[in-house]
Design a protein around this motif. Structure first.
Motif, PDB file in Angstrom:
ATOM      1  N   THR A 121      69.659  42.130  23.464  1.00 15.49           N
ATOM      2  CA  THR A 121      68.642  41.845  24.488  1.00 15.49           C
ATOM      3  C   THR A 121      68.482  43.184  25.209  1.00 15.49           C
ATOM      4  O   THR A 121      67.656  43.580  25.810  1.00 15.49           O
ATOM      5  CB  THR A 121      69.142  41.486  24.888  1.00 15.49           C
ATOM      6  N   LEU A 209      65.926  36.702  25.357  1.00 11.60           N
ATOM      7  CA  LEU A 209      66.458  36.780  23.340  1.00 11.60           C
ATOM      8  C   LEU A 209      65.278  36.676  22.330  1.00 11.60           C
ATOM      9  O   LEU A 209      65.206  37.616  21.763  1.00 11.60           O
ATOM     10  CB  LEU A 209      67.284  36.536  23.143  1.00 11.60           C
ATOM     11  N   SER A 242      67.257  38.519  33.246  1.00 10.73           N
ATOM     12  CA  SER A 242      67.828  38.697  32.007  1.00 10.73           C
ATOM     13  C   SER A 242      69.977  39.021  32.429  1.00 10.73           C
ATOM     14  O   SER A 242      70.470  37.496  31.059  1.00 10.73           O
ATOM     15  CB  SER A 242      67.928  40.275  30.836  1.00 10.73           C
ATOM     16  N   TYR A 270      76.053  43.667  28.933  1.00  8.86           N
ATOM     17  CA  TYR A 270      74.155  44.079  29.279  1.00  8.86           C
ATOM     18  C   TYR A 270      73.873  44.482  29.924  1.00  8.86           C
ATOM     19  O   TYR A 270      72.972  45.709  29.042  1.00  8.86           O
ATOM     20  CB  TYR A 270      73.457  42.461  29.777  1.00  8.86           C
TER      21      TYR A 270
END
Length: 354
Positions: A121, A209, A242, A270
């Motif tokens: 992602t 996502l 996110s 991430y």
């Protein structure tokens, strides 16, 4: 529906059309022609998006730019233009429709099945930033004006407190105090943009996502989809949202706040993916402020939930009493946890940026 399909430049005659996907805003259909080619047809929700023409000008400009800069033909969505040359069609009832090529051998996940999915992602949205680094963001329309202007979100919150339409202010004074104690720092991202210290970039503004198409076999990210909220903004918006959503250890409406925290492990996963995807395209100030972006997006979201609770739950759909207050509390618990981990978050960014 046949008349709508015939308005687009299809390769073949449509022989199949049915509802598709799990989106909640636009109506989405999968259409197949007698040539075997498939397309995605969508009816744009004009209650949410008041300027569908401006929205589609954004989408058309961004997808065309991405297609020119992507090596994989699946690296960008491809608009199917209407026969009149527009990137949309208006039917006899005034509804706006658009169409894309269906991306073959792809999959869309509703939630991460592994930490690799979460990394991917970040990789996808980082690549999105890199590929669009030279795009003139100022030419885009604001599909939702002041969407991430946290100063304006605070204005709306204080208005909701003053009006107290649902008579709830007294019962959530602790949350009001928490929010107002952080008002002074709420505008720092917008102020950095307005002063020119931070560049305006093309931002997606819904970095989950399920807005990424992955390769069906490898789960490698292919392209970012759902570009309705693409507009000028800060890279910190996409990164921060996110983290707010994906690095939380509990659901957005968890009532047991002891379960709510921000996972440093997921933050690192991430961040590593995002910065790899960015490929060095972020400025030094953007890198320094990434942890602040996570905090600001979480704080902003919490103030929105709180304001809606005070207004009587008129914006976010609720499924139980005090649902928006529960959501607000999880966001504020995340903010407090991030504040206690800010130095660790900054160190992770420094390590991942090397």
């Amino acid at each position: 529906m046949q008349e709508i399909l015939n308005a687009f430049r299809l390769k073949g005659n449509p022989v199949f059309c049915q509802r598709f996907g799990e989106g909640h805003i636009n109506e989405t259909y999968l259409t197949t022609c007698d040539t075997g080619l498939s397309y995605i047809l969508q009816k744009i929700n004009t209650n949410t998006f008041k300027d569908p023409v401006g929205l589609m000008e954004n989408v058309s400009a961004v997808t065309n730019f991405l297609a020119k800069n992507s090596e994989d033909p699946r690296g960008a969505m491809h608009i199917i233009y209407a026969k009149d040359g527009k990137p949309y069609h208006v039917d006899e009832k005034g509804a706006y429709w658009r169409m894309y090529d269906f991306v073959p051998s792809s999959i869309c996940l509703q939630k991460a099945e592994t930490t690799q999915d979460f990394y991917n992602t970040g990789l996808a949205f980082g690549r999105f930033q890199k590929l669009l680094a030279d795009f003139p963001a100022a030419t885009l329309h604001e599909s939702i004006p002041k969407f991430h202007d946290t100063r304006d979100r605070y204005r709306q919150l204080k208005e909701a407190i003053a009006q107290d339409k649902a008579g709830r202010a007294a019962s959530c004074q602790a949350e009001i105090d928490f929010a107002l104690a952080r008002e002074a720092e709420a505008g720092q991202i917008v102020e950095a943009l307005e002063s020119g210290r931070m560049p305006w970039r093309v931002t997606h503004n819904d970095t989950k996502l399920n807005n990424i198409l992955l390769d069906y076999d490898t789960h490698e990210p292919l392209c970012v989809i759902d570009l309705d909220t693409v507009m000028p903004g800060s890279s910190l918006y996409d990164f921060g949202d996110s983290i707010r959503f994906g690095a939380a250890t509990a659901a957005e409406d968890e009532t047991d706040l002891s379960k709510v925290s921000m996972s440093l492990d997921l933050f690192e996963v991430y961040t590593r993916g995002f910065l790899t995807g960015c490929g060095g395209s972020l400025t030094e100030l953007e890198l320094q402020m990434l942890p602040i972006g996570a905090k600001m997006m979480t704080l902003e979201c919490g103030t929105r939930f709180l304001a809606d609770h005070l207004n009587g739950d008129v914006y976010f759909r609720i499924h139980r009493e005090n649902h928006n207050l529960d959501r607000c509390r999880t966001q504020f618990k995340l903010v407090a946890d991030m504040e206690s981990k800010m130095d660790q978050m900054a160190e992770i960014v420094r390590q991942c940026a090397k």
